[in-house]
Enzyme design. Sequence first.
Site, short mmCIF file in Angstrom:
data_model
loop_
_atom_site.label_atom_id
_atom_site.label_comp_id
_atom_site.label_asym_id
_atom_site.label_seq_id
_atom_site.Cartn_x
_atom_site.Cartn_y
_atom_site.Cartn_z
N CYS A 103 65.20 20.45 68.87
CA CYS A 103 66.51 19.73 68.73
C CYS A 103 66.91 21.50 68.46
O CYS A 103 67.81 22.22 69.44
CB CYS A 103 66.05 19.76 67.19
N SER A 104 67.23 21.88 66.82
CA SER A 104 68.12 22.86 66.99
C SER A 104 67.66 24.31 65.62
O SER A 104 68.61 24.81 64.89
CB SER A 104 69.47 22.56 67.41
N CYS A 105 65.83 24.08 65.69
CA CYS A 105 66.33 24.87 64.59
C CYS A 105 66.03 26.01 64.84
O CYS A 105 66.11 26.62 65.98
CB CYS A 105 63.98 24.67 64.17
FE FE Z 1 64.84 22.23 65.88
#
Ligand code: FE
Length: 196
Positions: A103-105
């Site tokens: 995702c976009s951690c």
């Molecule tokens: Fe992520």
Amino acid sequence: MSISERLPISMRTEALESILVERSLVDPKVMDAYIKMYESDVGPLNGAKVVAKAWVDPEFRERLLADGTAAVGELGFKGPQTEHLEVLENTGEVHNVVVCTLCSCYPWAVLGLPPSWYKDPAYRSRIVREPRAVLHEFGLDLGADVEIRVADSVSECRYMILPERPAGTDDLSEEELAALVTRDAMVGIAKVAGPQ
Ligand code: FE
């Protein structure tokens, strides 16, 4: 693809927000305050201060590499998405670059909100398969002898890069050093340039 997946993400977010507010699960005022804070107060300047301190204080550098969360906490940086922070050091032999393939951690407390390219599915898949080519597209060419390691953020672990201190910076103060450090260098798609 379901109907909900075909809707633009902004509409899906709005729908989700209105349900949460309607059921009193979130307070819209608190949410607005969070968004404002991460847009205007928390940003890569925090991470730059961490890097500059690590460059001038060898003991802090040791602590930072051993336990990132505790070390950045010493400077008052903590919060959501930074509960477990691992700091990876870039050297002349090893170059680390960060991604979240799922995702976009991203470590908000030290770097602020992630740039759009970080969330792009193309970056997330290609940096793993062909890191050298992707770094080249970002304008970073590493020698063939430099080992590239891709750190994939998983579950609760966020990464930040401790970039190499550029040459010709021996006389700079901690504050002047911090001004050289960029977000891109702390994600690993660039190096820190020396003073011109
Ligand atoms: Fe992520």
